[in-house]
Write an enzyme that holds these catalytic residues in place. Structure first.
Site, short mmCIF file in Angstrom:
data_model
loop_
_atom_site.label_atom_id
_atom_site.label_comp_id
_atom_site.label_asym_id
_atom_site.label_seq_id
_atom_site.Cartn_x
_atom_site.Cartn_y
_atom_site.Cartn_z
CD1 TRP A 8 -33.82 -14.36 -28.71
CD2 TRP A 8 -35.77 -14.11 -27.62
NE1 TRP A 8 -34.83 -14.55 -29.61
CE2 TRP A 8 -36.04 -14.40 -28.97
CE3 TRP A 8 -36.83 -13.92 -26.74
CZ2 TRP A 8 -37.34 -14.49 -29.47
CZ3 TRP A 8 -38.13 -14.01 -27.24
CH2 TRP A 8 -38.37 -14.29 -28.58
CE LYS A 9 -25.71 -14.03 -25.49
NZ LYS A 9 -24.35 -13.59 -25.73
CG HIS A 99 -23.84 -18.49 -22.28
ND1 HIS A 99 -23.10 -17.34 -22.13
CD2 HIS A 99 -24.16 -18.55 -23.59
CE1 HIS A 99 -23.00 -16.74 -23.29
NE2 HIS A 99 -23.64 -17.45 -24.21
CD GLU A 148 -21.96 -19.90 -27.16
OE1 GLU A 148 -22.60 -19.39 -28.09
OE2 GLU A 148 -22.19 -19.66 -25.96
CB SER A 185 -19.57 -13.22 -34.00
OG SER A 185 -19.26 -12.39 -32.89
N GLY A 206 -26.70 -15.48 -30.53
CA GLY A 206 -27.14 -14.45 -29.58
C GLY A 206 -27.72 -13.26 -30.33
N GLY A 207 -26.89 -12.25 -30.54
CA GLY A 207 -27.31 -10.98 -31.13
C GLY A 207 -28.17 -11.11 -32.38
P1 PGA Z 1 -23.48 -13.79 -30.16
O1 PGA Z 1 -23.68 -14.64 -28.80
O2 PGA Z 1 -24.14 -14.54 -31.26
O3 PGA Z 1 -24.14 -12.48 -29.87
O4 PGA Z 1 -22.00 -13.67 -30.36
C1 PGA Z 1 -23.59 -16.03 -28.83
C2 PGA Z 1 -23.84 -16.59 -27.47
O5 PGA Z 1 -23.38 -16.02 -26.47
O6 PGA Z 1 -24.54 -17.63 -27.32
#
Ligand code: PGA
Length: 225
Positions: A8-9, A99, A148, A185, A206-207
């Site tokens: 979720w950052k 990360h 990543e 992504s 992430g998103g």
């Molecule tokens: P993202 O991020 O799915 O929004 O590209 C992935 C991540 O940073 O772990």
């Protein structure tokens, strides 16, 4: 076993956390036939929400685990602002380490990251160690790596499953590495391409993990792999 990790950052407040888990509960209740026994689904909220998330998972009996997004490289003591592995282990089984956003914005280097891995392991936390390329070293004792590529993170332009697979196989030349995840992504529409790619054992999202409905879609798709 395939890993589905939600990162979720620095997003959400406590009310949004509450809503996310209650929506997830609803989805699981409405879809009792979904088969997730071969999935390890790990949610990584910001630190302050780990206790709340743990309570909600238990209250709703959700088949979800928790992870932290980072850990302190130090033990308990005078390290202002740092959250120790011991604190995290009260709530979570996993932790992300290294990360690319930690490396970029917080200037974390490989010495520090190795110290984090040692601290995590000593506390029984499973590190999910992120690398962005072949140049990033993987510390000893790491068993789960998330590959990543920086260009793919948050851009909507994912790396191809073929390239992710190639990298996963290369990483697995190191026999200690049991699982390699791809991140960058990943969305409901492409998640299965990665989960099916040779050598890829999961995804770091992430998103697309921020909305419960979207992440649910991903779980549903992943459950059919
Ligand atoms: P993202 O991020 O799915 O929004 O590209 C992935 C991540 O940073 O772990």
């Amino acid at each position: 076993m395939k890993y589905l990790i939600a990162n979720w950052k620095s997003n959400k407040n406590s009310q949004e956390v509450e809503i996310w888990f209650s929506q997830m509960k609803k989805k699981f209740t409405e879809n009792p036939a979904i088969k997730i026994d071969r999935l390890e689904i790990i949610i990584c909220p910001p630190y302050p929400y780990l206790p709340q998330a743990a309570k909600l998972i238990s209250k709703y009996q959700l088949p979800l685990k928790l992870g932290a997004q980072d850990v302190s490289p130090f033990p308990a003591g005078s390290y202002t602002g740092a959250v120790t592995t011991k604190m995290i282990a009260e709530y979570a089984a996993y932790t992300i380490i290294g990360h690319s956003e930690r490396r970029k914005y917080f200037k974390e280097d490989e010495t520090q990251l190795s110290a984090k891995v040692i601290m995590a392991k000593d506390e029984g936390l499973i590190p999910v160690y992120c690398i962005a390329n072949k140049q990033n070293q993987i510390p000893e004792e790491v068993t789960i790596v998330a590959y990543e590529p920086v260009e793919a993170i948050g851009t909507g332009t994912a790396e191809t499953p073929e390239k992710a697979s190639e990298m996963a196989m290369a990483i697995k030349q190191n026999k200690d590495i049991k699982s390699v995840l791809y991140g960058g992504s990943v969305k409901p529409v492409n998640v299965n391409q990665y989960l099916k790619a040779n050598g890829v054992d999961g995804v770091l999202v992430g998103g697309a993990s921020l909305e419960a409905a979207t992440f649910w879609e991903m779980i549903v798709n992943a459950s059919s792999v």
